[in-house]
Design a protein around this motif. Structure first.
Motif, PDB file in Angstrom:
ATOM      1  N   VAL A   1      46.444  71.189 -69.887  1.00  9.33           N
ATOM      2  CA  VAL A   1      48.008  70.912 -69.519  1.00  9.33           C
ATOM      3  C   VAL A   1      48.869  70.468 -68.725  1.00  9.33           C
ATOM      4  O   VAL A   1      49.596  69.731 -69.019  1.00  9.33           O
ATOM      5  N   ASN A   2      48.801  70.464 -67.552  1.00  6.42           N
ATOM      6  CA  ASN A   2      49.500  70.013 -67.020  1.00  6.42           C
ATOM      7  C   ASN A   2      48.928  68.421 -66.529  1.00  6.42           C
ATOM      8  O   ASN A   2      50.254  67.818 -65.589  1.00  6.42           O
ATOM      9  N   GLY A   3      48.207  67.819 -66.706  1.00  4.64           N
ATOM     10  CA  GLY A   3      47.933  66.794 -66.997  1.00  4.64           C
ATOM     11  C   GLY A   3      47.696  65.861 -68.227  1.00  4.64           C
ATOM     12  O   GLY A   3      47.199  64.552 -68.029  1.00  4.64           O
ATOM     13  N   SER A   4      48.184  66.143 -68.822  1.00  6.85           N
ATOM     14  CA  SER A   4      48.500  65.358 -70.559  1.00  6.85           C
ATOM     15  C   SER A   4      50.032  65.845 -70.720  1.00  6.85           C
ATOM     16  O   SER A   4      50.731  66.330 -70.390  1.00  6.85           O
ATOM     17  N   SER A   5      49.827  64.366 -72.345  1.00 10.72           N
ATOM     18  CA  SER A   5      50.914  64.943 -72.639  1.00 10.72           C
ATOM     19  C   SER A   5      51.949  66.240 -73.385  1.00 10.72           C
ATOM     20  O   SER A   5      53.116  66.182 -73.384  1.00 10.72           O
ATOM     21  N   TYR A   6      51.154  67.301 -72.872  1.00 15.18           N
ATOM     22  CA  TYR A   6      51.541  68.571 -73.512  1.00 15.18           C
ATOM     23  C   TYR A   6      52.123  69.193 -72.128  1.00 15.18           C
ATOM     24  O   TYR A   6      52.482  70.626 -73.088  1.00 15.18           O
ATOM     25  N   SER A   7      52.088  68.373 -71.009  1.00 13.43           N
ATOM     26  CA  SER A   7      53.056  69.571 -69.871  1.00 13.43           C
ATOM     27  C   SER A   7      54.493  69.520 -70.610  1.00 13.43           C
ATOM     28  O   SER A   7      55.274  70.114 -69.874  1.00 13.43           O
ATOM     29  N   SER A   8      54.325  68.363 -70.930  1.00 11.40           N
ATOM     30  CA  SER A   8      56.264  68.354 -71.593  1.00 11.40           C
ATOM     31  C   SER A   8      56.480  69.141 -72.803  1.00 11.40           C
ATOM     32  O   SER A   8      58.072  69.164 -73.046  1.00 11.40           O
ATOM     33  N   SER A   9      55.436  69.227 -73.326  1.00  7.51           N
ATOM     34  CA  SER A   9      55.890  71.018 -74.463  1.00  7.51           C
ATOM     35  C   SER A   9      55.192  71.877 -74.789  1.00  7.51           C
ATOM     36  O   SER A   9      56.048  73.121 -75.293  1.00  7.51           O
ATOM     37  N   MET A  10      55.062  72.584 -73.397  1.00  6.32           N
ATOM     38  CA  MET A  10      53.878  73.373 -74.525  1.00  6.32           C
ATOM     39  C   MET A  10      54.424  74.022 -72.784  1.00  6.32           C
ATOM     40  O   MET A  10      54.254  73.516 -71.701  1.00  6.32           O
ATOM     41  N   GLN A  11      54.727  75.527 -72.176  1.00 10.10           N
ATOM     42  CA  GLN A  11      54.657  76.491 -71.308  1.00 10.10           C
ATOM     43  C   GLN A  11      54.034  77.781 -71.204  1.00 10.10           C
ATOM     44  O   GLN A  11      53.762  77.907 -72.086  1.00 10.10           O
ATOM     45  N   VAL A  12      52.957  77.499 -70.902  1.00 10.62           N
ATOM     46  CA  VAL A  12      51.470  78.476 -70.680  1.00 10.62           C
ATOM     47  C   VAL A  12      51.815  79.493 -69.507  1.00 10.62           C
ATOM     48  O   VAL A  12      51.829  78.962 -68.426  1.00 10.62           O
ATOM     49  N   THR A  13      50.915  80.888 -70.185  1.00 12.04           N
ATOM     50  CA  THR A  13      51.327  82.259 -68.934  1.00 12.04           C
ATOM     51  C   THR A  13      49.758  82.434 -69.390  1.00 12.04           C
ATOM     52  O   THR A  13      49.863  82.755 -71.267  1.00 12.04           O
TER      53      THR A  13
ATOM     54  N   LEU B   1      43.379  72.528 -77.358  1.00 10.73           N
ATOM     55  CA  LEU B   1      45.265  71.963 -77.707  1.00 10.73           C
ATOM     56  C   LEU B   1      45.752  71.462 -78.661  1.00 10.73           C
ATOM     57  O   LEU B   1      46.937  72.120 -79.172  1.00 10.73           O
ATOM     58  N   GLU B   2      45.305  71.356 -79.771  1.00  6.93           N
ATOM     59  CA  GLU B   2      45.036  70.594 -81.143  1.00  6.93           C
ATOM     60  C   GLU B   2      45.849  71.196 -82.078  1.00  6.93           C
ATOM     61  O   GLU B   2      46.891  71.800 -82.600  1.00  6.93           O
ATOM     62  N   ALA B   3      44.979  72.688 -82.084  1.00  8.07           N
ATOM     63  CA  ALA B   3      44.791  73.962 -82.563  1.00  8.07           C
ATOM     64  C   ALA B   3      45.970  75.059 -82.214  1.00  8.07           C
ATOM     65  O   ALA B   3      46.450  75.249 -83.260  1.00  8.07           O
ATOM     66  N   ILE B   4      46.058  74.901 -80.666  1.00 10.89           N
ATOM     67  CA  ILE B   4      47.077  76.018 -80.180  1.00 10.89           C
ATOM     68  C   ILE B   4      48.173  74.739 -80.684  1.00 10.89           C
ATOM     69  O   ILE B   4      49.458  75.859 -81.054  1.00 10.89           O
ATOM     70  N   SER B   5      48.427  74.078 -80.456  1.00 11.67           N
ATOM     71  CA  SER B   5      50.011  72.699 -80.926  1.00 11.67           C
ATOM     72  C   SER B   5      49.723  73.723 -82.065  1.00 11.67           C
ATOM     73  O   SER B   5      51.396  73.519 -82.392  1.00 11.67           O
ATOM     74  N   ALA B   6      48.857  73.277 -82.690  1.00 14.68           N
ATOM     75  CA  ALA B   6      49.360  72.995 -84.701  1.00 14.68           C
ATOM     76  C   ALA B   6      49.615  74.389 -84.845  1.00 14.68           C
ATOM     77  O   ALA B   6      50.579  75.015 -85.859  1.00 14.68           O
TER      78      ALA B   6
ATOM     79  N   LEU C   1      59.456  71.996 -79.059  1.00 15.28           N
ATOM     80  CA  LEU C   1      60.679  71.390 -78.466  1.00 15.28           C
ATOM     81  C   LEU C   1      60.052  70.710 -77.296  1.00 15.28           C
ATOM     82  O   LEU C   1      59.162  71.438 -76.247  1.00 15.28           O
ATOM     83  N   SER C   2      60.662  69.870 -76.756  1.00 18.09           N
ATOM     84  CA  SER C   2      59.426  69.607 -75.684  1.00 18.09           C
ATOM     85  C   SER C   2      60.371  69.723 -74.163  1.00 18.09           C
ATOM     86  O   SER C   2      61.343  70.267 -74.354  1.00 18.09           O
ATOM     87  N   GLY C   3      60.509  70.147 -72.948  1.00 19.09           N
ATOM     88  CA  GLY C   3      60.767  70.144 -71.610  1.00 19.09           C
ATOM     89  C   GLY C   3      59.941  70.222 -71.098  1.00 19.09           C
ATOM     90  O   GLY C   3      58.296  69.350 -70.513  1.00 19.09           O
ATOM     91  N   GLU C   4      60.562  70.978 -69.823  1.00 25.67           N
ATOM     92  CA  GLU C   4      58.958  71.206 -68.506  1.00 25.67           C
ATOM     93  C   GLU C   4      58.313  72.315 -68.914  1.00 25.67           C
ATOM     94  O   GLU C   4      58.116  73.250 -68.588  1.00 25.67           O
ATOM     95  N   ASN C   5      56.997  71.617 -67.933  1.00 24.77           N
ATOM     96  CA  ASN C   5      55.895  73.144 -68.471  1.00 24.77           C
ATOM     97  C   ASN C   5      55.767  73.348 -66.987  1.00 24.77           C
ATOM     98  O   ASN C   5      55.844  73.067 -66.378  1.00 24.77           O
ATOM     99  N   ARG C   6      55.210  74.951 -67.030  1.00 30.71           N
ATOM    100  CA  ARG C   6      54.791  75.030 -65.897  1.00 30.71           C
ATOM    101  C   ARG C   6      53.675  76.389 -66.144  1.00 30.71           C
ATOM    102  O   ARG C   6      54.135  77.158 -67.175  1.00 30.71           O
ATOM    103  N   GLY C   7      52.601  76.326 -66.082  1.00 31.83           N
ATOM    104  CA  GLY C   7      51.214  76.904 -66.198  1.00 31.83           C
ATOM    105  C   GLY C   7      51.418  78.361 -64.750  1.00 31.83           C
ATOM    106  O   GLY C   7      51.209  77.576 -63.752  1.00 31.83           O
TER     107      GLY C   7
END
Length: 400
Positions: free
Chosen positions: A23-35, A106-111, A390-396
């Motif tokens: 997630v942190n190294g992909s395009s999802y880093s701008s749209s997902m925050q994972v805890t 990640l596609e499944a989670i994003s969907a 929404l897009s934004g800064e990701n924090r894993g």
């Protein structure tokens, strides 16, 4: 803008770490925050004490432990490892293969996070307004004929929870005495800006250029509400002089910016005040949230007010009752008083919070996990179960 927040609950840390790294190294880093959690106790404690995420993704063991706390108000995604899916799973979720290429996972989670919303239509959704062109923004009016019923607390918490879901939100306070002044925005240099905006509104209508206004220079970011708003004004006379056409122009201008998905409007609850602002909201809101209390006076006044509106001869676009939702605030576990009309169905019960009776820190009104959980359920009802991303800064984050 805010990223979509989801929780990942899997007992095997060897499964979680590669996913976080991806997630942190992909395009999802701008749209997902994972805890992420690997320990069941820490996961359950987080879900009970923090703001609800947009989605919970987990293995069967972790999810089943969470389900035992009660029906979840948050959508869930089960990571299926080939075993039979438990029949006791509650509604509101789906499943996907636990072991699959990370891009597909990640596609499944994003969907799931970005599921189709009925914000702009549908039998259970809310429209972007009735009779007033407000762009793509849905207008939600929070109303009550009572003062002190918790209307503003609900409106502010709704704005916050819509933002938590990933929507672009504007909180618009139209009270004569703006109670949100007790919740500092954390943004300086905007003093007097709402007075200037009201002047622009009047001037635009006087010279005939009243289609839309440039309202974005007057907005500010409210850190506590996690959304945009205007700087509260203490000039009561200015607010009282707002006409119906002033209010309609303001709503139209906000919606036409294209910057917001939802406009939450906090209306005046005091009796005897000028009602033109309220009339504009009653006419043009896609949804009206009526705040009731479980006592005879509240039910009587609410029923009488609705009867008065329906008998006023004014034709409400979209049907007043069709757009109305009814919320009982300070619910203690049993509804003693019946709703004042047969066509009123209670859509949500907001719990009584004893610690709010004597409150010295008003910001705590925006931080109760129990109250926020129920407000989140209400927001999801209005959205028809859909989420926005929404897009934004990701924090894993990884919680052991």
């Amino acid at each position: 803008m805010l990223p979509v927040r989801f929780v990942l609950a899997v007992q095997d840390s060897r499964y979680i770490e590669p996913l976080l790294n991806y997630v942190n190294g992909s395009s999802y880093s701008s749209s997902m925050q994972v805890t992420a959690f690997t320990q069941q106790d820490a996961f359950l404690q987080y879900m009970e004490s923090r703001e609800p995420p947009a989605l919970v993704v987990g293995d069967a063991t972790m999810l089943m432990a969470w389900f035992q706390l009660g029906d979840p108000a948050v959508p869930w995604l089960l990571l299926n490892d080939g075993a039979e899916i438990p029949a006791s799973c509650p509604p509101g979720g789906s499943h996907t293969a636990k072991y699959q290429p990370l891009p597909k996972l990640l596609e499944a989670i994003s969907a799931r996070c970005h599921g189709n919303s009925t914000l702009s239509g549908g039998s259970n959704g809310i429209s972007g307004g009735t009779g007033l062109q407000t762009g793509t923004a849905a207008v939600i009016g929070v109303v009550s004929p009572l003062s002190g019923c918790g209307k503003s607390t609900l409106a502010m918490n709704m704005a916050k929870q819509f933002a938590v879901l990933g929507l672009r939100v504007f909180y618009l306070n139209l009270e004569s005495v703006n109670s949100s002044v007790l919740f500092p925005s954390g943004c300086d240099g905007m003093e007097g800006s709402f007075s200037r905006l009201l002047y622009d509104i009047k001037a635009a209508q006087e010279d005939g250029s009243d289609n839309v206004l440039q309202v974005m220079p007057y907005r500010l970011r409210h850190q506590g509400l996690k959304c945009d708003t205007f700087e509260p004004s203490l000039h009561v006379k200015e607010i009282m002089e707002m006409t119906r056409s002033d209010t309609e122009l303001l709503l139209r201008s906000l919606g036409s910016t294209g910057q917001y998905d939802v406009i939450v409007v906090d209306t005046d609850g005091a009796s005897g005040v000028r009602e033109e602002r309220l009339q504009a909201v009653l006419e043009h809101a896609g949804a009206l949230i009526w705040v009731l209390l479980d006592d005879p006076i509240s039910m009587f006044k609410s029923g009488t007010r609705i009867d008065q509106l329906l008998q006023s001869g004014e034709s409400f676009s979209g049907g007043l009752m069709k757009r109305s939702r009814f919320v009982v605030n300070r619910y203690t576990g049993q509804l003693v008083n019946r709703p004042p009309r047969q066509d009123i169905r209670i859509d949500c019960m907001l719990p009584y919070i004893p610690s709010w009776k004597q409150l010295h820190q008003q910001e705590l009104l925006l931080m109760s996990p129990i109250y926020q959980r129920e407000v989140l359920k209400l927001c999801r009802q209005l959205l028809g179960g859909g989420d926005f991303g929404l897009s934004g800064e990701n924090r894993g984050e990884l919680y052991a």
